[in-house]
Write an enzyme that holds these catalytic residues in place. Sequence first.
Site, PDB file in Angstrom:
ATOM      1  N   GLU A 163      97.569  28.182   8.069  1.00  0.00           N
ATOM      2  CA  GLU A 163      97.734  28.961   6.842  1.00  0.00           C
ATOM      3  C   GLU A 163      96.467  28.772   6.026  1.00  0.00           C
ATOM      4  O   GLU A 163      96.335  27.815   5.278  1.00  0.00           O
ATOM      5  CB  GLU A 163      98.962  28.484   6.068  1.00  0.00           C
ATOM      6  N   ASP A 403     109.979  26.200  13.985  1.00  0.00           N
ATOM      7  CA  ASP A 403     109.030  25.765  12.948  1.00  0.00           C
ATOM      8  C   ASP A 403     108.318  24.472  13.335  1.00  0.00           C
ATOM      9  O   ASP A 403     108.744  23.734  14.217  1.00  0.00           O
ATOM     10  CB  ASP A 403     109.805  25.554  11.652  1.00  0.00           C
ATOM     11  N   GLU A 452     104.197  33.445  11.756  1.00  0.00           N
ATOM     12  CA  GLU A 452     103.602  33.087  10.468  1.00  0.00           C
ATOM     13  C   GLU A 452     102.094  32.989  10.692  1.00  0.00           C
ATOM     14  O   GLU A 452     101.448  33.995  10.877  1.00  0.00           O
ATOM     15  CB  GLU A 452     104.206  31.800   9.906  1.00  0.00           C
ATOM     16  N   GLU A 458     105.299  31.436   0.680  1.00  0.00           N
ATOM     17  CA  GLU A 458     105.806  30.088   0.413  1.00  0.00           C
ATOM     18  C   GLU A 458     104.765  29.224  -0.294  1.00  0.00           C
ATOM     19  O   GLU A 458     105.126  28.257  -0.977  1.00  0.00           O
ATOM     20  CB  GLU A 458     106.267  29.423   1.707  1.00  0.00           C
TER      21      GLU A 458
END
Length: 651
Positions: A163, A403, A452, A458
């Site tokens: 991310e 996840d 993702e 988030e």
Amino acid sequence: MNRVLLYFVYILFSLKGVFAQEKFSSPNGKTTINVSLKDNISFNIISENQIVINNIKTLLNLDNQKLGYKPKLRKKKTQEKREIVKVPFPLKNEKILDYYNEVELTFDDYAIQIRVYDRAVAYRFITSFEKEITITDEELEITFPKETLAYFPKEDSLYSHFERSYLKTKIDTLKNTDFCSMPVLMKKKNGLNILISDADVYDYPMLFFKGTSSNSLQAKFPKVVLATQPHPDATDRIAYITKEANYIAKTNGKRSFPWRFFYFSQKDADLITQDMVYLLSRSQEIKDVSWIQPGKVAWDWYNANNVYDVNFKAGLNTATYKYYIDFASKYDLEYIILDEGWSKSTTNITAFNPEINVKELINYGKKKNVGIVLWCLWEPLNRNMETILKTYHDWGAKGIKVDFMQRADQEMVNFYSNLAKKAAEQQLIIDFHGGFKPAGLRRAYPNVLTYEGVRGAENNKWGNFLTPDHNVTLPFIRMAVGPMDYTPGAMENRQPENHYISFNRPASIGTRAHQVAMYIVYESALQMLCDSPSSYLKDQKTVEFISQIPVTWDETIVLDAKIENKVAIARRKNDTWYLGIMGNQNEQEITIDLSFLSEGSYNAKIFRDGINANTFAEDYEVTTQAVSQDKRLTIQLAKGGGWAAILQPIK
């Protein structure tokens, strides 16, 4: 010397001369590569009479030889291919043209395959060894023209959620300690974009790049993991790598390796419409896809189950999730997610939290036409995958959100592909969270609906990373390689001067209309509604608009686009058009041409920034008007603004 022998010698010398430097062209003849087979395999890319990439040099290093070092050509095979690829669950277009010239150069026990498209070049190694081989490294060095700018998703570690924000810098400022995950975007001084990534990655690690303090990038790969150590404060989900092998893969000796591709265009908009990862990946392996249902999802974790105006105590309990199901049913949302907390523990993922009756919720959802997606950690799932997936199927769950993979080595890549296959056998859809970006798996296994691997909503819970500038950069880089689970739909919206950080009641930067436009601009076959159902019900105009937007598309047109600045996209589903516009932190005026519409009039339902959105970001207006193909719309965007429209033909 007889004539036959003389002719044979002549052919050998001719081949040596030809293949020391060989040129191959794209179907339109405007893109060429010059391949050198002297000391190694290298080539450059020239398009429209300008250098795209100065040099690409590659070797595949085995434990006992270097494939590509002083190559001796044995055979050359060329072909032109043109076909239409039909996508079962399209995120851009229902049909994609795959049109390229291909050359396969065969050496001793290996070959290199190169495809030249009008705006892209891709290559991969193919090996033909009888036994298993050990890959110690794959060398790849790319040299760019000077002054090339990098949008560099800089990583701190190969152990990552992937991310990232984009470090925008000149390539020669990147040191060999600076490295990034894929995709990476380079922009030449003249504005030419070069998108670089990988595709069809199986049984092999993902590609990274590191700087060289020059105008080159070099490949970097995670090594095979031999041992890990759990984090003392998060033993169930974070494991540090404590021992690595001295190689990156052990694999079948007869195989094709991942594609490395370079897509280039002067227009920023073309980065959004290209579909190179899908085209370069292996064909569909699931025969029956009728059970796969893309859709929108009411999500719990972002909003911390903060439901209100109810007659029960909100939290991790059956009553709260029935409320989510009722909300999803009211607005025809296909799914809800039971995120972390539904199971007895994060490692015991076939037993229920005593406060949550999962089977009761699944049956309740069936009556309301709402499916249940179950969250789980990858490692406990991997330990007993087939049994756990069958259990979820037998319960009636529709899919999983897996996840905290956080790795990109060979073992983890194999986990992704194995899970895709095993989940398909149990008719379960997949959302890959906490891991790397798409690399083609969803073409083979269309039950993989989203990934993702993006700095998404988030992050509002713990930082102010998600600026409007970041949001309008994502479609050109991360989204360019496949679906991204950004999880839009924040109902707490702020301008930077009054933005706050709260884990349990997060707020986005930018306007409400900016969030709504994401449902059209951002591509994901599972599209979350991240905020509390109570917040949507309190302001039903927003959710009523969002609920009408599909997640798959028949046709996509980019109307206006500039990296870091703005993006305006029109997408068609059946005979209805959906227009989404997002801007950066500056106020903007954008004019769009509606000539792409069919003849006749359309009723346009518009969701746009309100007159006070520059100070109160939640201010918006919903209006309607008639439009047609001869119309041009001038749109005012607030700071961090947005605009969305649904255009239905008037019959």
